[in-house]
Design an enzyme around this catalytic site. Structure first.
Site, PDB file in Angstrom:
ATOM      1  N   ILE A 254     -32.931  11.447  25.326  1.00  0.00           N
ATOM      2  CA  ILE A 254     -32.913  10.042  24.933  1.00  0.00           C
ATOM      3  C   ILE A 254     -31.795   9.871  23.923  1.00  0.00           C
ATOM      4  O   ILE A 254     -31.611  10.705  23.036  1.00  0.00           O
ATOM      5  CB  ILE A 254     -34.264   9.548  24.380  1.00  0.00           C
TER       6      ILE A 254
ATOM      7  N   ASN B 231     -27.281  16.924  21.590  1.00  0.00           N
ATOM      8  CA  ASN B 231     -27.653  16.118  20.434  1.00  0.00           C
ATOM      9  C   ASN B 231     -26.724  16.515  19.294  1.00  0.00           C
ATOM     10  O   ASN B 231     -26.729  17.667  18.858  1.00  0.00           O
ATOM     11  CB  ASN B 231     -29.123  16.364  20.058  1.00  0.00           C
TER      12      ASN B 231
ATOM     13  N   MET C 235     -29.050  10.410  15.665  1.00  0.00           N
ATOM     14  CA  MET C 235     -28.546  11.072  16.859  1.00  0.00           C
ATOM     15  C   MET C 235     -29.619  11.085  17.936  1.00  0.00           C
ATOM     16  O   MET C 235     -30.647  10.437  17.812  1.00  0.00           O
ATOM     17  CB  MET C 235     -28.082  12.493  16.510  1.00  0.00           C
ATOM     18  N   CYS C 236     -29.385  11.835  18.981  1.00  0.00           N
ATOM     19  CA  CYS C 236     -30.242  11.829  20.164  1.00  0.00           C
ATOM     20  C   CYS C 236     -31.413  12.796  20.007  1.00  0.00           C
ATOM     21  O   CYS C 236     -31.549  13.482  19.006  1.00  0.00           O
ATOM     22  CB  CYS C 236     -29.412  12.205  21.389  1.00  0.00           C
ATOM     23  N   GLN C 237     -32.259  12.840  21.034  1.00  0.00           N
ATOM     24  CA  GLN C 237     -33.327  13.837  21.077  1.00  0.00           C
ATOM     25  C   GLN C 237     -33.326  14.519  22.437  1.00  0.00           C
ATOM     26  O   GLN C 237     -32.981  13.912  23.459  1.00  0.00           O
ATOM     27  CB  GLN C 237     -34.692  13.211  20.792  1.00  0.00           C
TER      28      GLN C 237
END
Length: 273
Positions: free
Chosen positions: A78, A108, A1-3
């Protein structure tokens, strides 16, 4: 997943140091290569940079890293795509207006079986679950408080209820700001550090870069940095317990009410990582 990356301060501060480490995670030291974005509150305005390219190799990210924009509240993201194509319209953070102020949101997680009904005021432009959650959240706030922004305690309570409801569909780590507060919800993983006097030297985990904050600050300065994973390797970062909503203001946590968003969660303020 995202940060996620967020900053909340009591004096306008640049995020160049933290962003340098965060940027590397977008395709260099980590796999989050499906776009990036960052938003800076400046007075009542917001300066937003978005790019569907990996942040580690993005010329726009290099511009941001070398451009010391000073802000009281910053949100960056990100992306590792789970829903929606890698396009500019699906790139976080997202921006909308509510009660005459800009709101910024980044998420996220991965929300499944989630299809909120929209009344038309807030509509997703892209195809991510994240933007849908943002529009859902703002729609409910606007309906609950139609006459304008509520007291901070009432706003926090409403955000907690929304975090519980939307989070029932899957991981719902998010950062949300209206320029005064930065709200951080931990569903699975989120950390923070508060830098204040006496300031020391910090070293990034993802790049061989250090900064002596004592040379760049005054004794009255205070800066809270929130990140999915700690950005430095020589400082104590605090893990936010999963199922916790926090409100940051003036570089510190402000207690506005019950913070727990899942049953059986200990009080916020747990250990370090």
């Amino acid at each position: 997943m995202c940060q996620l990356l967020g900053m909340n301060c009591n004096v306008p501060t640049d995020i160049c140091f933290s962003f340098a480490g965060f940027q590397a995670r977008g395709g260099a030291t980590d796999v989050h290569a499906d776009g990036w974005g960052i938003a800076f509150f400046e007075g009542r305005g917001v300066r937003v940079f978005l790019d569907p390219q990996p942040s580690a190799s993005s010329p726009v990210a290099e511009l941001v890293r070398s451009y010391p924009i000073r802000s009281l509240n910053v949100i960056a993201h990100i992306r590792k795509a789970t829903q929606g194509q890698v396009t500019l319209d699906n790139t976080h953070p997202f921006q909308r207006e509510l009660w005459g102020s800009y709101w910024i949101f980044a998420h996220n997680g991965n929300l499944l079986d989630y299809a909120p009904h929209f009344d038309g005021r807030f509509l997703p432009v892209g195809s991510t679950d994240s933007e849908s959650a943002f529009c859902d959240l703002l729609q409910h706030l606007a309906a609950e408080f139609p006459d304008g922004p509520p007291p901070a305690e009432a706003l926090f309570a409403a955000l907690r209820r929304l975090a519980i409801r939307i989070g029932a569909h899957g991981p719902f780590n998010f950062l949300l700001s209206n320029g005064e507060y930065l709200f951080a919800h931990c569903s699975t993983k989120l950390t923070y550090i508060i830098r204040q006097a006496p300031f020391a030297t910090a070293h990034l985990s993802d790049q061989d870069l250090s900064v002596d904050f004592s040379r760049l600050t005054t004794p009255a300065d205070r800066v809270a940095v929130i990140a999915t994973a700690p950005l430095t390797d020589n400082e104590v970062w605090h893990a936010i317990p999963p199922g916790t909503l926090l409100a940051f203001r003036h570089g510190a946590i402000e207690t506005l009410g019950e913070a727990t968003t899942i049953a059986g969660n200990p009080a916020a303020g747990a250990g370090s990582v």
